[in-house]
Design a protein around this motif. Structure first.
Motif, short mmCIF file in Angstrom:
data_model
loop_
_atom_site.label_atom_id
_atom_site.label_comp_id
_atom_site.label_asym_id
_atom_site.label_seq_id
_atom_site.Cartn_x
_atom_site.Cartn_y
_atom_site.Cartn_z
N TRP A 88 -0.90 -12.09 -10.76
CA TRP A 88 -2.14 -12.83 -10.51
C TRP A 88 -3.18 -11.88 -9.95
CZ3 TRP A 88 -3.43 -12.56 -5.34
CH2 TRP A 88 -2.39 -12.27 -4.44
N LEU A 107 5.46 -12.11 -7.24
CA LEU A 107 5.98 -11.11 -6.30
C LEU A 107 6.34 -11.75 -4.96
CD1 LEU A 107 6.56 -8.14 -5.69
CD2 LEU A 107 4.14 -7.84 -5.11
N GLU A 108 5.61 -12.79 -4.59
CA GLU A 108 5.86 -13.45 -3.31
C GLU A 108 7.11 -14.33 -3.36
OE1 GLU A 108 2.76 -13.54 -4.94
OE2 GLU A 108 2.29 -11.72 -3.83
N ASP A 117 4.22 -11.51 2.99
CA ASP A 117 3.01 -12.22 2.56
C ASP A 117 2.20 -12.72 3.75
OD1 ASP A 117 1.24 -13.16 0.68
OD2 ASP A 117 2.28 -15.07 0.39
N TRP A 138 -8.62 -1.50 4.79
CA TRP A 138 -8.50 -0.65 3.59
C TRP A 138 -9.85 -0.24 3.03
CZ3 TRP A 138 -9.36 -2.57 -1.61
CH2 TRP A 138 -9.60 -3.94 -1.69
N SER A 148 -1.58 -1.65 2.59
CA SER A 148 -1.99 -1.39 1.20
C SER A 148 -0.90 -0.68 0.42
CB SER A 148 -3.26 -0.53 1.17
OG SER A 148 -4.34 -1.21 1.73
N TRP A 151 1.98 -2.99 -0.57
CA TRP A 151 1.73 -3.88 -1.71
C TRP A 151 1.63 -3.08 -3.00
CZ3 TRP A 151 3.33 -8.48 -1.33
CH2 TRP A 151 3.25 -9.17 -0.12
N GLU A 152 1.10 -1.86 -2.91
CA GLU A 152 1.00 -1.05 -4.12
C GLU A 152 2.37 -0.65 -4.63
OE1 GLU A 152 -3.45 0.56 -3.11
OE2 GLU A 152 -1.77 1.94 -2.92
N SER A 182 -8.50 -3.84 -9.05
CA SER A 182 -7.57 -4.67 -8.29
C SER A 182 -6.16 -4.09 -8.40
CB SER A 182 -7.57 -6.09 -8.87
OG SER A 182 -7.03 -6.05 -10.19
N ILE A 183 -5.24 -4.62 -7.64
CA ILE A 183 -3.86 -4.13 -7.72
C ILE A 183 -3.26 -4.49 -9.08
CG2 ILE A 183 -1.52 -4.36 -6.76
CD1 ILE A 183 -2.72 -4.15 -4.03
N GLU A 188 -0.33 -2.85 -11.59
CA GLU A 188 0.64 -3.65 -12.34
C GLU A 188 0.49 -3.46 -13.85
OE1 GLU A 188 1.77 -7.04 -9.04
OE2 GLU A 188 0.02 -7.43 -10.27
P1 NAD Z 1 -6.69 -9.87 -5.49
O1 NAD Z 1 -7.92 -9.08 -5.74
O2 NAD Z 1 -6.76 -11.35 -5.53
O3 NAD Z 1 -6.09 -9.36 -4.11
C1 NAD Z 1 -4.96 -9.99 -3.49
C2 NAD Z 1 -4.97 -9.75 -2.00
O4 NAD Z 1 -4.70 -8.37 -1.73
C3 NAD Z 1 -6.32 -10.03 -1.36
O5 NAD Z 1 -6.09 -10.60 -0.10
C4 NAD Z 1 -6.97 -8.67 -1.26
O6 NAD Z 1 -7.92 -8.59 -0.21
C5 NAD Z 1 -5.77 -7.79 -1.02
N1 NAD Z 1 -5.92 -6.43 -1.52
C6 NAD Z 1 -6.29 -6.02 -2.77
N2 NAD Z 1 -6.28 -4.68 -2.85
C7 NAD Z 1 -5.89 -4.25 -1.62
C8 NAD Z 1 -5.71 -2.97 -1.03
N3 NAD Z 1 -5.88 -1.83 -1.73
N4 NAD Z 1 -5.32 -2.92 0.27
C9 NAD Z 1 -5.14 -4.03 0.99
N5 NAD Z 1 -5.28 -5.25 0.51
C10 NAD Z 1 -5.67 -5.36 -0.77
O7 NAD Z 1 -5.60 -9.47 -6.55
P2 NAD Z 1 -4.93 -8.05 -6.85
O8 NAD Z 1 -5.58 -6.95 -6.08
O9 NAD Z 1 -4.86 -7.90 -8.33
O10 NAD Z 1 -3.46 -8.23 -6.27
C11 NAD Z 1 -2.62 -9.26 -6.72
C12 NAD Z 1 -1.44 -8.73 -7.52
O11 NAD Z 1 -0.77 -7.70 -6.80
C13 NAD Z 1 -0.41 -9.83 -7.72
O12 NAD Z 1 0.03 -9.83 -9.07
C14 NAD Z 1 0.72 -9.51 -6.73
O13 NAD Z 1 1.93 -9.26 -7.46
C15 NAD Z 1 0.32 -8.22 -6.02
N6 NAD Z 1 -0.18 -8.31 -4.60
C16 NAD Z 1 0.17 -9.29 -3.71
C17 NAD Z 1 -0.37 -9.31 -2.43
C18 NAD Z 1 -0.05 -10.35 -1.40
O14 NAD Z 1 -0.69 -10.37 -0.35
N7 NAD Z 1 0.88 -11.23 -1.59
C19 NAD Z 1 -1.26 -8.31 -2.05
C20 NAD Z 1 -1.60 -7.34 -2.98
C21 NAD Z 1 -1.04 -7.35 -4.24
#
Ligand code: NAD
Length: 240
Positions: A88, A107-108, A117, A138, A148, A151-152, A182-183, A188
């Motif tokens: 997502w 992932l959660e 989370d 970050w 960061s 999650w990465e 985005s992540i 991903e």
């Molecule tokens: P998004 O932009 O909606 O970000 C998701 C969350 O991560 C937000 O709260 C955002 O502020 C934070 N975030 C994003 N990049 C960050 C970074 N470099 N450092 C710290 N926080 C950061 O969606 P996304 O970035 O594409 O991430 C979502 C995807 O990555 C999902 O598919 C999931 O598998 C994974 N993910 C989950 C989480 C979590 O908090 N559960 C956080 C990051 C990534």
């Protein structure tokens, strides 16, 4: 005052470590292993909590590396059964609802994703405690902070383990449903294995015209990243 501000525990721009971090990790781990996925291979929650702590305690909170999390991730790799993954980006709540309804997993829904989370954590060199006053933001302080990087690296491992058809829930009410920074965009999508098929679901707010669609330029960009990796791609518009 200047010296205290810049050398003290309060110097970062992000929220401090979540209160009772260790206790929350231990309790979530017990809940997950005993109630949520009791069938899963038995995990030692005390060892997991300890590995989590030693990843960042006493270390410079801006010098996190992926390797810092190796032993933690080896204790509980974020893998799910083939074809059940949901990614997502900017659709956290909706994606979790979709996944739940269709018995798919985000992932959660993996142990480490579930444990961390919504939490914040960082340490401080020369101290065996968490910094509860502030942690690096970050954007304002450093990208290589422990939250960061966690999650990465977890997202990277999650994506690498994907097989068959996987899905991503994207927000079609934003100008760019796919955000390459985005992540999902940076970590991903570029780590999916060849022959995996990614199905994108573009959701948008009801009552508003969608801002982006499967034929828009952001989705074309996603498609080109996937083409380069031999990942098949399908996109579905207009999910509400
Ligand atoms: P998004 O932009 O909606 O970000 C998701 C969350 O991560 C937000 O709260 C955002 O502020 C934070 N975030 C994003 N990049 C960050 C970074 N470099 N450092 C710290 N926080 C950061 O969606 P996304 O970035 O594409 O991430 C979502 C995807 O990555 C999902 O598919 C999931 O598998 C994974 N993910 C989950 C989480 C979590 O908090 N559960 C956080 C990051 C990534």
């Amino acid at each position: 005052i200047y010296k205290w501000h810049y050398s003290g525990l309060n110097r970062w721009h992000g929220a401090g470590s979540t209160a009772d971090f260790q206790k929350i990790i231990q309790e979530r781990c017990d809940t997950y292993t005993q109630t949520i996925r009791p069938g899963s291979r038995s995990r030692n929650c005390q060892a997991i909590r300890q590995a989590f702590m030693s990843a960042f305690i006493s270390k410079d909170p801006c010098k996190a590396t992926k390797e810092d999390y190796n032993s933690l991730i080896n204790l509980a790799p974020p893998t799910v059964p083939c074809g059940q993954q949901v990614f997502w980006s900017k659709t956290k709540e909706l994606a979790h609802e979709y996944a739940k309804r269709r018995r798919l997993m985000t992932l959660e829904d993996t142990l480490l994703g579930y444990l961390a989370d919504g939490l914040s954590w960082c340490g401080e060199p020369g101290s065996s405690d968490l910094n509860i006053w502030s942690c690096p933001d970050w954007r304002k302080d450093c990208r290589t902070n422990y939250v960061s990087v966690f999650w990465e690296v977890l997202s990277e491992r999650f994506a690498e383990s994907a097989c068959n058809t996987v899905r991503v829930v994207l927000n079609g009410s934003l100008e760019n449903a796919f955000d390459s920074m985005s992540i999902f965009g940076r970590v991903e999508a570029p780590n999916l294995r060849p022959q995996v098929e990614l199905e994108a679901w573009l959701v948008h707010d009801t009552g508003k015209p969608p801002s982006d669609s499967c034929s828009g330029s952001s989705i074309r960009k996603l498609k080109s990243i996937l083409d380069g990796r031999n990942v098949k791609f399908r996109c579905m518009d207009n999910l509400r």
